[in-house]
Design an enzyme around this catalytic site. Structure first.
Site, PDB file in Angstrom:
ATOM      1  N   CYS A   1      43.623  46.780  47.722  1.00  0.00           N
ATOM      2  CA  CYS A   1      43.900  45.351  47.559  1.00  0.00           C
ATOM      3  C   CYS A   1      43.966  44.638  48.898  1.00  0.00           C
ATOM      4  O   CYS A   1      43.310  43.624  49.114  1.00  0.00           O
ATOM      5  CB  CYS A   1      45.211  45.159  46.793  1.00  0.00           C
ATOM      6  SG  CYS A   1      45.752  43.444  46.772  1.00  0.00           S
TER       7      CYS A   1
ATOM      8  N   CYS B   1      41.239  42.699  46.961  1.00  0.00           N
ATOM      9  CA  CYS B   1      41.672  41.347  46.581  1.00  0.00           C
ATOM     10  C   CYS B   1      41.851  40.384  47.757  1.00  0.00           C
ATOM     11  O   CYS B   1      41.366  39.251  47.699  1.00  0.00           O
ATOM     12  CB  CYS B   1      43.018  41.405  45.853  1.00  0.00           C
ATOM     13  SG  CYS B   1      43.222  42.797  44.769  1.00  0.00           S
TER      14      CYS B   1
ATOM     15  N   LYS C   1      38.644  39.669  49.787  1.00  0.00           N
ATOM     16  CA  LYS C   1      37.743  39.004  48.818  1.00  0.00           C
ATOM     17  C   LYS C   1      38.128  37.532  48.639  1.00  0.00           C
ATOM     18  O   LYS C   1      37.303  36.644  48.684  1.00  0.00           O
ATOM     19  CB  LYS C   1      37.821  39.765  47.491  1.00  0.00           C
ATOM     20  CG  LYS C   1      36.962  39.270  46.350  1.00  0.00           C
ATOM     21  CD  LYS C   1      37.563  38.184  45.514  1.00  0.00           C
ATOM     22  CE  LYS C   1      38.907  38.454  44.919  1.00  0.00           C
ATOM     23  NZ  LYS C   1      38.972  39.431  43.871  1.00  0.00           N
TER      24      LYS C   1
ATOM     25  N   TYR D   1      33.775  42.379  37.336  1.00  0.00           N
ATOM     26  CA  TYR D   1      34.527  41.582  38.312  1.00  0.00           C
ATOM     27  C   TYR D   1      33.813  41.508  39.674  1.00  0.00           C
ATOM     28  O   TYR D   1      33.581  40.435  40.207  1.00  0.00           O
ATOM     29  CB  TYR D   1      35.882  42.235  38.590  1.00  0.00           C
ATOM     30  CG  TYR D   1      36.960  42.061  37.565  1.00  0.00           C
ATOM     31  CD1 TYR D   1      37.900  41.043  37.681  1.00  0.00           C
ATOM     32  CD2 TYR D   1      37.099  42.957  36.513  1.00  0.00           C
ATOM     33  CE1 TYR D   1      38.936  40.909  36.772  1.00  0.00           C
ATOM     34  CE2 TYR D   1      38.137  42.839  35.596  1.00  0.00           C
ATOM     35  CZ  TYR D   1      39.053  41.815  35.733  1.00  0.00           C
ATOM     36  OH  TYR D   1      40.082  41.694  34.842  1.00  0.00           O
TER      37      TYR D   1
ATOM     38  N   GLU E   1      32.043  38.254  41.314  1.00  0.00           N
ATOM     39  CA  GLU E   1      32.725  37.614  42.445  1.00  0.00           C
ATOM     40  C   GLU E   1      31.846  37.614  43.697  1.00  0.00           C
ATOM     41  O   GLU E   1      31.726  36.596  44.389  1.00  0.00           O
ATOM     42  CB  GLU E   1      34.064  38.313  42.714  1.00  0.00           C
ATOM     43  CG  GLU E   1      35.071  38.039  41.601  1.00  0.00           C
ATOM     44  CD  GLU E   1      36.446  38.665  41.824  1.00  0.00           C
ATOM     45  OE1 GLU E   1      37.389  38.244  41.153  1.00  0.00           O
ATOM     46  OE2 GLU E   1      36.574  39.586  42.664  1.00  0.00           O
TER      47      GLU E   1
ATOM     48  N   HIS F   1      50.441  14.265  33.951  1.00  0.00           N
ATOM     49  CA  HIS F   1      49.229  13.477  34.097  1.00  0.00           C
ATOM     50  C   HIS F   1      49.077  12.949  35.511  1.00  0.00           C
ATOM     51  O   HIS F   1      50.076  12.558  36.111  1.00  0.00           O
ATOM     52  CB  HIS F   1      49.304  12.303  33.102  1.00  0.00           C
ATOM     53  CG  HIS F   1      48.054  11.507  33.025  1.00  0.00           C
ATOM     54  ND1 HIS F   1      46.895  11.994  32.462  1.00  0.00           N
ATOM     55  CD2 HIS F   1      47.769  10.249  33.462  1.00  0.00           C
ATOM     56  CE1 HIS F   1      45.961  11.062  32.540  1.00  0.00           C
ATOM     57  NE2 HIS F   1      46.456  10.005  33.145  1.00  0.00           N
TER      58      HIS F   1
ATOM     59  N   GLU G   1      47.023  19.541  31.707  1.00  0.00           N
ATOM     60  CA  GLU G   1      47.693  18.807  30.626  1.00  0.00           C
ATOM     61  C   GLU G   1      46.969  19.008  29.292  1.00  0.00           C
ATOM     62  O   GLU G   1      47.559  18.879  28.227  1.00  0.00           O
ATOM     63  CB  GLU G   1      47.818  17.320  30.948  1.00  0.00           C
ATOM     64  CG  GLU G   1      46.520  16.560  30.993  1.00  0.00           C
ATOM     65  CD  GLU G   1      46.722  15.082  31.354  1.00  0.00           C
ATOM     66  OE1 GLU G   1      47.476  14.407  30.638  1.00  0.00           O
ATOM     67  OE2 GLU G   1      46.138  14.632  32.354  1.00  0.00           O
TER      68      GLU G   1
HETATM   69  P1  NDP Z   1      33.914  46.546  36.156  1.00  0.00           P
HETATM   70  O1  NDP Z   1      34.323  47.623  35.243  1.00  0.00           O
HETATM   71  O2  NDP Z   1      34.551  45.220  36.091  1.00  0.00           O
HETATM   72  O3  NDP Z   1      32.345  46.307  35.986  1.00  0.00           O
HETATM   73  C1  NDP Z   1      31.418  47.345  36.118  1.00  0.00           C
HETATM   74  C2  NDP Z   1      30.061  46.785  35.739  1.00  0.00           C
HETATM   75  O4  NDP Z   1      29.071  47.777  35.973  1.00  0.00           O
HETATM   76  C3  NDP Z   1      30.002  46.433  34.255  1.00  0.00           C
HETATM   77  O5  NDP Z   1      29.249  45.255  34.121  1.00  0.00           O
HETATM   78  C4  NDP Z   1      29.276  47.626  33.654  1.00  0.00           C
HETATM   79  O6  NDP Z   1      28.526  47.298  32.525  1.00  0.00           O
HETATM   80  C5  NDP Z   1      28.320  47.987  34.790  1.00  0.00           C
HETATM   81  N1  NDP Z   1      27.929  49.388  34.755  1.00  0.00           N
HETATM   82  C6  NDP Z   1      28.710  50.462  34.579  1.00  0.00           C
HETATM   83  N2  NDP Z   1      27.994  51.598  34.640  1.00  0.00           N
HETATM   84  C7  NDP Z   1      26.723  51.219  34.868  1.00  0.00           C
HETATM   85  C8  NDP Z   1      25.506  51.931  35.021  1.00  0.00           C
HETATM   86  N3  NDP Z   1      25.464  53.260  34.956  1.00  0.00           N
HETATM   87  N4  NDP Z   1      24.376  51.229  35.252  1.00  0.00           N
HETATM   88  C9  NDP Z   1      24.411  49.877  35.320  1.00  0.00           C
HETATM   89  N5  NDP Z   1      25.542  49.146  35.180  1.00  0.00           N
HETATM   90  C10 NDP Z   1      26.673  49.809  34.952  1.00  0.00           C
HETATM   91  O7  NDP Z   1      34.005  47.201  37.600  1.00  0.00           O
HETATM   92  P2  NDP Z   1      34.019  46.558  39.046  1.00  0.00           P
HETATM   93  O8  NDP Z   1      33.437  47.586  39.926  1.00  0.00           O
HETATM   94  O9  NDP Z   1      33.438  45.206  39.048  1.00  0.00           O
HETATM   95  O10 NDP Z   1      35.570  46.430  39.333  1.00  0.00           O
HETATM   96  C11 NDP Z   1      36.394  47.588  39.223  1.00  0.00           C
HETATM   97  C12 NDP Z   1      37.773  47.219  38.776  1.00  0.00           C
HETATM   98  O11 NDP Z   1      38.450  46.618  39.850  1.00  0.00           O
HETATM   99  C13 NDP Z   1      37.807  46.188  37.661  1.00  0.00           C
HETATM  100  O12 NDP Z   1      37.748  46.765  36.402  1.00  0.00           O
HETATM  101  C14 NDP Z   1      39.126  45.512  37.892  1.00  0.00           C
HETATM  102  O13 NDP Z   1      40.098  46.249  37.220  1.00  0.00           O
HETATM  103  C15 NDP Z   1      39.319  45.612  39.385  1.00  0.00           C
HETATM  104  N6  NDP Z   1      38.986  44.330  40.047  1.00  0.00           N
HETATM  105  C16 NDP Z   1      39.739  43.228  39.754  1.00  0.00           C
HETATM  106  C17 NDP Z   1      39.464  42.030  40.348  1.00  0.00           C
HETATM  107  C18 NDP Z   1      40.290  40.841  39.993  1.00  0.00           C
HETATM  108  O14 NDP Z   1      41.376  41.011  39.446  1.00  0.00           O
HETATM  109  N7  NDP Z   1      39.828  39.611  40.243  1.00  0.00           N
HETATM  110  C19 NDP Z   1      38.381  41.863  41.302  1.00  0.00           C
HETATM  111  C20 NDP Z   1      37.643  43.078  41.530  1.00  0.00           C
HETATM  112  C21 NDP Z   1      37.946  44.251  40.918  1.00  0.00           C
HETATM  113  P3  NDP Z   1      29.225  47.103  31.087  1.00  0.00           P
HETATM  114  O15 NDP Z   1      29.900  45.780  31.131  1.00  0.00           O
HETATM  115  O16 NDP Z   1      28.073  47.125  30.143  1.00  0.00           O
HETATM  116  O17 NDP Z   1      30.149  48.252  30.903  1.00  0.00           O
END
Ligand code: NDP
Length: 457
Positions: free
Chosen positions: A43, A48, A51, A180, A184, A439, A444
């Site tokens: 983080c 976080c 980012k 995510y 982002e 307001h 709101e």
């Molecule tokens: P996420 O789980 O959010 O997203 C992973 C993405 O990769 C999904 O779209 C998934 O598709 C895709 N994917 C998974 N496997 C494959 C594959 N083999 N080939 C192609 N695409 C694939 O993971 P992130 O890495 O973005 O983030 C990790 C975690 O970190 C998040 O789950 C969250 O908990 C945390 N995080 C939180 C943030 C916040 O609070 N703002 C910011 C960044 C991270 P599908 O959707 O189809 O499964």
């Protein structure tokens, strides 16, 4: 007091590990902590916090344009990537120092080395080449970006870890994933001026969110110039010489770019920790399996945060760490409550979400009332931007409880933190209606939504 060197030894000084260690030390435990990289964890060091600093930087891209409608003129505006990286690094160094100080002030011993278990009570400190023993051990090693190594040329891509330290600002970024991190970073690089193409295997990005959110964010990204290719994955990455790469896609086409970013998820960081030797059971994806009190299959070994792959968010890891310290060192058995955890995606525009999506609510309740609005925020009447604000309340028709709230638009993340209090407290739509509006704000609308949404049939 035990015969061990420590009452608690924590491996991993990220959000969860640090909170647990500090609290345990404050409750009088003798605490040791090992961290192989930098104190603060994902983080603070490469997640976080940096980012969000990048998000702020990228928002200025639109802000200069929007300021014109308010009478400002800004000429010769330019962006310097090196300045952003340097200032971001300085802030991360400062926070790293604060975390180290806080641990030490609490009375914990910090070992900046890799650590691994030799058995259920013995930890080997690699850089010091010695062992220490502990009554309880807490695994808080987080997660790490996952790369699809079955793809030829996968090493030509980087992960979010490296994206925070690029030497030069990329001109054309190709991102794999639709979660995510993919969304982002797509917005960050696009806002800072790069051409961005996001390649997602499914139909709707951010698929774990309410459908209205996925659709809105998808549309807004396209409006801001991000190319989103769905139902497609990377087939192969090849080098074109210099920084240029060519990504071959499963739809038979290819895209060229100078940065390829893997954002296809993260995996628990458990490799080489000696957990199997100590008898700790792991799930199929390597997560430490824990009970409601974060206890692993071994009685004295616990785990909190992303390494357990429950809800992978910083505040959750912090709460789990605190609950562990309460349970084990303050004689107060405490479970983490996972209901109504607010979530945000720092896209442009940002997303704030808490509780159930419409689909989840329809699955759970007999009748569901939906209230939605979509409007142009006051600021954009002069800014010239056609960005809109979307809000949605999901209400259990029988009890009138607001069980979900989903917002896309400026300040959505800030709003949802407060709405989460109401949703968590189980307040009803009538309670929302009884609250006087503030307001003129966008928020709101949340207390003035009167008409139930009826889809056109
Ligand atoms: P996420 O789980 O959010 O997203 C992973 C993405 O990769 C999904 O779209 C998934 O598709 C895709 N994917 C998974 N496997 C494959 C594959 N083999 N080939 C192609 N695409 C694939 O993971 P992130 O890495 O973005 O983030 C990790 C975690 O970190 C998040 O789950 C969250 O908990 C945390 N995080 C939180 C943030 C916040 O609070 N703002 C910011 C960044 C991270 P599908 O959707 O189809 O499964």
């Amino acid at each position: 007091m035990t015969d061990y060197d420590y009452d608690l030894f924590t491996i991993g000084a990220g959000s969860g590990g640090v909170r647990a260690s500090r609290l345990a030390a404050m409750y009088g435990a003798r605490v040791g902590v090992a961290e192989e990289y930098r104190v603060g964890g994902t983080c603070v060091i490469r997640g976080c916090v940096p980012k969000k600093l990048f998000v702020y930087a990228s928002e200025f891209g639109h802000a200069f344009d929007e300021a014109r409608g308010f009478g400002w003129s800004a000429q010769n505006v330019s962006f310097n990537w090196r300045t952003l990286i340097q200032n971001k690094d300085d802030e991360i160094d400062r926070l790293n120092g604060v975390y180290i100080k806080n641990l030490k002030n609490a009375g914990a011993d910090l070992f900046q080395t890799r650590a691994a278990l030799k058995d259920a009570h013995t930890i080997h400190l690699a850089d010091e080449n010695r062992d220490v023993t502990a009554d309880k051990i807490l695994i808080a090693t987080g997660g790490a970006p996952w790369i699809d190594t079955s793809i030829e040329g996968c090493d030509l891509g980087v992960t979010s870890n490296e994206a925070f330290h690029l030497d030069a600002f990329p001109k054309h970024v190709i991102i794999a994933g639709g979660g995510y991190i993919a969304v982002e970073f797509a917005c960050i690089f696009s806002g800072l001026g790069a051409e961005v193409c996001l390649v997602y295997r499914g139909e709707d990005i951010l698929r774990h969110f309410d459908t209205d959110i996925s659709v809105r964010v998808h549309d807004e990204m396209k409006r801001h110039g991000v190319r989103v290719i769905t139902k497609t994955v990377f087939d192969k990455i090849e080098s074109l010489g210099g920084d240029m790469k060519r990504v071959h896609l499963s739809n038979g086409t290819h895209i060229d770019g100078d940065l390829v970013l893997w954002a296809v998820g993260r995996k628990p960081n458990t490799a080489g920790l000696g957990l199997e030797t100590a008898g700790v059971a792991l799930s199929e994806n390597g997560a430490v399996i824990v009970d409601d009190y974060s206890k692993s299959s071994v009685d004295n070994i616990y785990a909190v945060g992303d390494v357990t792959d429950r809800v992978n968010l910083t505040p959750v890891a912090i709460r789990e760490g605190a609950a562990f310290a309460e349970t084990c060192f303050n004689d107060n058995p405490t479970q983490m409550d996972y209901r109504s955890i607010p979530k945000a995606v720092f896209s442009q525009p940002p997303v704030g979400s808490v509780g159930l999506s419409e689909a989840e609510a329809r699955h759970r309740f007999k009748t569901v009332d939906i209230y939605k609005t979509n409007f142009r925020p006051l600021k954009h009447t002069l800014s010239g931007s056609d960005e809109r604000m979307s809000m949605k309340l999901v209400v259990d028709g029988e009890s009138d409880r607001v069980v979900g709230c989903h917002i896309v638009g400026p300040d959505a993340a800030e709003m949802i933190q407060c709405v989460a209090i109401a949703v968590k407290a189980g307040l009803t739509k009538a309670d929302f209606d009884h609250t006087v509006a503030l307001h003129p704000t966008s928020a709101e609308e949340l207390v003035t939504l009167r008409e139930k949404f009826r889809p056109n049939v």
